[in-house]
Every structure is written in structure tokens, then in C-alpha cells.
Design an enzyme around this catalytic site. Structure first.
Site, PDB file in Angstrom:
ATOM      1  N   SER A  26       1.387  -1.169   0.286  1.00  0.00           N
ATOM      2  CA  SER A  26       0.334  -0.350  -0.070  1.00  0.00           C
ATOM      3  C   SER A  26       1.119   0.991   0.215  1.00  0.00           C
ATOM      4  CB  SER A  26      -1.188   0.609   1.345  1.00  0.00           C
ATOM      5  OG  SER A  26      -0.362  -0.086   2.533  1.00  0.00           O
ATOM      6  N   THR A  58      -2.190   0.817  -5.900  1.00  0.00           N
ATOM      7  CA  THR A  58      -2.520   0.106  -4.758  1.00  0.00           C
ATOM      8  C   THR A  58      -3.947   0.766  -3.699  1.00  0.00           C
ATOM      9  OG1 THR A  58      -1.224  -0.113  -2.773  1.00  0.00           O
ATOM     10  CG2 THR A  58      -1.064   2.506  -3.656  1.00  0.00           C
ATOM     11  N   TYR A  59      -4.026   0.683  -1.919  1.00  0.00           N
ATOM     12  CA  TYR A  59      -4.521   1.165  -1.999  1.00  0.00           C
ATOM     13  C   TYR A  59      -4.293   2.034   0.025  1.00  0.00           C
ATOM     14  CZ  TYR A  59      -3.488  -2.299   1.821  1.00  0.00           C
ATOM     15  OH  TYR A  59      -3.020  -2.582   2.525  1.00  0.00           O
ATOM     16  N   GLY A  74       6.211  -2.182   0.559  1.00  0.00           N
ATOM     17  CA  GLY A  74       5.954  -3.677   0.254  1.00  0.00           C
ATOM     18  C   GLY A  74       6.001  -3.701  -1.457  1.00  0.00           C
ATOM     19  N   ALA A  75       5.804  -4.464  -2.319  1.00  0.00           N
ATOM     20  CA  ALA A  75       6.669  -4.581  -3.768  1.00  0.00           C
ATOM     21  C   ALA A  75       6.681  -3.699  -4.290  1.00  0.00           C
ATOM     22  CB  ALA A  75       5.647  -5.008  -4.431  1.00  0.00           C
ATOM     23  N   ALA A  76       5.791  -2.616  -4.420  1.00  0.00           N
ATOM     24  CA  ALA A  76       5.239  -0.928  -4.667  1.00  0.00           C
ATOM     25  C   ALA A  76       7.050  -0.563  -4.735  1.00  0.00           C
ATOM     26  CB  ALA A  76       4.598  -0.538  -4.307  1.00  0.00           C
TER      27      ALA A  76
END
Length: 127
Positions: A26, A58-59, A74-76
Site C-alpha cells: 500500500s 495500490t490502496y 511492499g512490492a511497490a
């Protein structure tokens, strides 16, 4: 009835303050900025890097008020990192255009102005 996707909210020229690969995922955004831009926790957003050109969806997770914190999680965090300038955009489905809320922030993620009002002042006149 045809639904179309319209921009509903935007934080323009924000700076990523932290990237945390180990977080579940996120984007965390200062709660004051969420209020000013009309964004909500768990809302889906498009994050566009002015620095690298990376784009991701994302959120939102609500961050601590008054900090200017905007963290990619995260992955972002592989796509967008600390110090990058981004635009954070939310969209809504509607049958007719909606009046968006767009704000400009400085390099410390402090509110500068309401772009919705600024853009209206520079909009071309129509006959």
C-alpha cells in the site's frame, strides 16, 4: 446507464518520504493530506512518479497527522523510492463528470494550495 471513470481526488507533486519493502503493501499518507484531498483509507489510488515515470495502483493507509509522511510499502517500493516526486490520483465511477478535489503540496508534503480553484482560474473561456 453507462458508468465512466472520473478523477475524484489528487495530491500533486508529493515527495515519497520512505519505502518499506517488508510492509504488507500500500501507500501510507499523512491523515491531514487525506482530509485536504478528499481521500479515504483503503481507497484505490494510482501513483505516478514524476521522477522515474513508474505507475502503480495500490490502496491508502492513513498515516500520522501533521507529519508530511508518504510511504510506499511492499512490492511497490521496487518501483518508487524515497525522494521521488509523485502524483497520487483517485478515480470514481459515475454517469456524469464529478467535481474533483486536487491539492498541491511542497517538497515537504505541506499543503500549498487547492489546485481545483487554481485550475478554474486558468481554464479557457468557452463561448
Amino acid at each position: 446507464m453507462q458508468l465512466r471513470s472520473f478523477m475524484s481526488s489528487k495530491i500533486h507533486k508529493a515527495t515519497i518520504t520512505e519505502a518499506n519493502l517488508d510492509y504488507v503493501g500500500s501507500i501510507t499518507i499523512d491523515a491531514d493530506l487525506l482530509d485536504l484531498a478528499g481521500l479515504l483509507p483503503n481507497e484505490k489510488v494510482l501513483v505516478v512518479s514524476n521522477t522515474s515515470g513508474a505507475r502503480l495502483e495500490t490502496y491508502i493507509i492513513e498515516g500520522k497527522r501533521g507529519t508530511g509522511y508518504i510511504g510506499i510499502n511492499g512490492a511497490a517500493s521496487h518501483l518508487i523510492g524515497p525522494g521521488e516526486e509523485v502524483i497520487i490520483i483517485a478515480f470514481t465511477l459515475a454517469t456524469e463528470p464529478v467535481k474533483p478535489k486536487a491539492i498541491l503540496v511542497d517538497s515537504n508534503n505541506r499543503y500549498v494550495c487547492d489546485l481545483t480553484e487554481e485550475q478554474a482560474a486558468f481554464a479557457p473561456e468557452t463561448a
